[in-house]
Design an enzyme around this catalytic site. Structure first.
Site, short mmCIF file in Angstrom:
data_model
loop_
_atom_site.label_atom_id
_atom_site.label_comp_id
_atom_site.label_asym_id
_atom_site.label_seq_id
_atom_site.Cartn_x
_atom_site.Cartn_y
_atom_site.Cartn_z
N HIS A 6 -19.99 -33.78 9.58
CA HIS A 6 -21.35 -33.77 9.01
C HIS A 6 -22.30 -34.11 10.15
O HIS A 6 -22.21 -35.20 10.72
CB HIS A 6 -21.39 -34.85 7.92
CG HIS A 6 -22.70 -35.07 7.28
ND1 HIS A 6 -23.25 -34.20 6.38
CD2 HIS A 6 -23.58 -36.10 7.38
CE1 HIS A 6 -24.40 -34.68 5.95
NE2 HIS A 6 -24.63 -35.82 6.54
N HIS B 269 -7.82 -42.67 -35.94
CA HIS B 269 -7.46 -41.91 -34.74
C HIS B 269 -5.94 -41.89 -34.52
O HIS B 269 -5.34 -40.84 -34.32
CB HIS B 269 -8.11 -42.53 -33.50
CG HIS B 269 -9.60 -42.39 -33.46
ND1 HIS B 269 -10.28 -42.05 -32.32
CD2 HIS B 269 -10.54 -42.55 -34.41
CE1 HIS B 269 -11.58 -42.01 -32.57
NE2 HIS B 269 -11.77 -42.32 -33.85
#
Ligand code: HCA
Ligand code: CU
Length: 401
Positions: free
Chosen positions: A81, A299
């Site tokens: 970079h 659930h």
């Protein structure tokens, strides 16, 4: 703005992991040479296409480390970079890398407070370096730092010039994390339309919690390269997290992430968490400590019939396991039955109903542990316990007497 209509269509894309660049800018990070080697190898195992590295001009050791990383011969492409400075670029070239990420801030606020250059000066420096690298057949990206606070006319001019000079890819970073998904969709769409042959890289900070949503919006608008870091580490509160992005795309279309080794993600998340001294956040996809914990009786009852009922990600695809929480007042009889079966115990349904009720009652008084519940079940099985009262049969949520 035409929004995509088919959510299951995921366009082709590449992941650029910048843990070894953006992640080095995270408050807790200090990677040694060995850490960098291990992170790069683990990213390579995941199969990310690019691994971005801090500029070799950052420190003497950084430069030495780059040569060591190049020598690993990884499949993931290593990318430094860089500022648009010939000395930095030459240093990077000497390490043997073939892909280069250049950047220059293009927003008025950073022009004023960061580098003091005009757009014309930015264009001149950027095109010079791009042409220099393209003259050596290198792969080059140029990004306008702080793109989302830059004037679109300025970005049009800068990108047109760098693409003309041969850049393969333009970069649109949301440097301060202020962009919204709609803004990202529109801006990336603008450049995709204007430069249809250019690759577009997107990088998003998470200051306002939109990093992942913005990365997704960018992809759908035409971005070809998406920046991430492991756990999202980076400046301030970081950027889009690698595992989160993969999870996002997996749920839309599993083929879209088939090119990655999903089981290599959890060890990487855990390794980096420990290195930088953080816990994986509960909101993290897949590797959050509770990502596959299920609790409520409604659930867990449905889960015993189909795991897809309450799971959009299959934990086994990522090499992790689900956990059914049973030691609490929301527990249902089906979860208790499942636990007794997992323990190899044979307990009559009416007894399980009574045990379920007892767990609820005791949990109202104090915090229970899994071991305690297991103990109740083991004792019931060993003594052939019979229920003393009646409970409703489907989850023993109410006492019938
Ligand atoms: C930085 C800024 C950056 C660059 C991203 C890019 C950002 O150098 O720290 O190169 O595209 O967020 O703008 O990370
Ligand atoms: Cu950044």
């Amino acid at each position: 703005m035409n929004l995509p209509t088919d959510p299951h269509h995921v366009p082709p894309y590449a992941i650029v992991d910048t843990t070894l660049r953006e992640g080095e800018q995270f408050a807790g990070a200090r990677f040694t040479t060995n850490h960098k080697i291990k992170i790069a190898q683990m990213l390579n195992q995941v199969g990310v296409e690019y691994i971005e590295l801090s500029s070799p001009a950052s420190s003497a050791l950084t430069f030495e480390d780059h040569k060591i990383l190049v020598d690993l011969g990884l499949k993931s492409k290593l990318v430094p970079h860089l500022r648009c400075a010939k000395s930095d670029v030459d240093l990077a070239l000497s390490t043997g890398m073939k892909v280069f990420h250049l950047m220059f801030a293009t927003s008025p606020i950073l022009q004023q407070y960061s580098h003091g250059k005009t757009i014309d000066e930015i264009i001149q420096r950027a095109t010079e370096i791009v042409s220099y690298l393209k003259g050596m057949q290198m792969e080059v990206r140029f990004s306008g730092e702080d793109a989302f606070r830059s004037n679109i006319e300025d970005l049009d001019r800068v990108f047109e010039a760098v693409l003309e000079a041969g850049a393969d890819r333009i970069g649109l970073p949301d440097t301060v994390g202020g962009a919204t998904p709609f803004q990202v969709y529109e801006t990336v769409g603008h450049f995709h339309e204007k430069f249809p042959d250019a690759e577009i890289q997107f990088h998003c900070h998470n200051d306002a919690g939109c990093a992942l949503a913005n990365s997704y919006a960018a992809l759908m608008a035409g971005a070809t390269h998406l920046d991430v870091t492991v756990l999202g580490i980076g400046e301030r509160n970081g950027i889009t997290a690698l595992t989160d992005l993969v999870a996002r795309l997996y749920t839309l279309n599993r083929d879209a992430v088939a090119k990655y080794n999903l089981k290599a993600l959890p060890p990487l998340d855990h390794y980096v968490a420990q290195l930088v001294g953080v816990d994986i956040p509960i909101s993290g996809c897949v590797t959050s400590p509770t990502a596959f914990h299920h609790r409520a009786g409604i659930h867990t009852n449905a889960l015993t019939r189909s795991t897809s009922s309450y799971e959009i990600l299959d934990p086994s695809d990522f090499g992790v396991t689900r956990k059914i929480d049973i030691a609490h007042r929301l527990v249902g009889k089906n979860a208790i039955r499942q636990r007794s079966l997992d323990l190899g115990l044979n307990i009559a349904d009416e007894t399980l109903a009574e045990i379920t009720w007892e767990i609820k009652t005791m949990s109202d008084q104090e915090k229970l542990t899994d071991e305690f519940v297991d103990g109740l079940l083991q004792e019931a099985a060993a003594t052939g316990r019979k229920p003393t009262r009646q409970y409703d049969k489907d989850g023993s949520t109410r006492r019938m007497d």
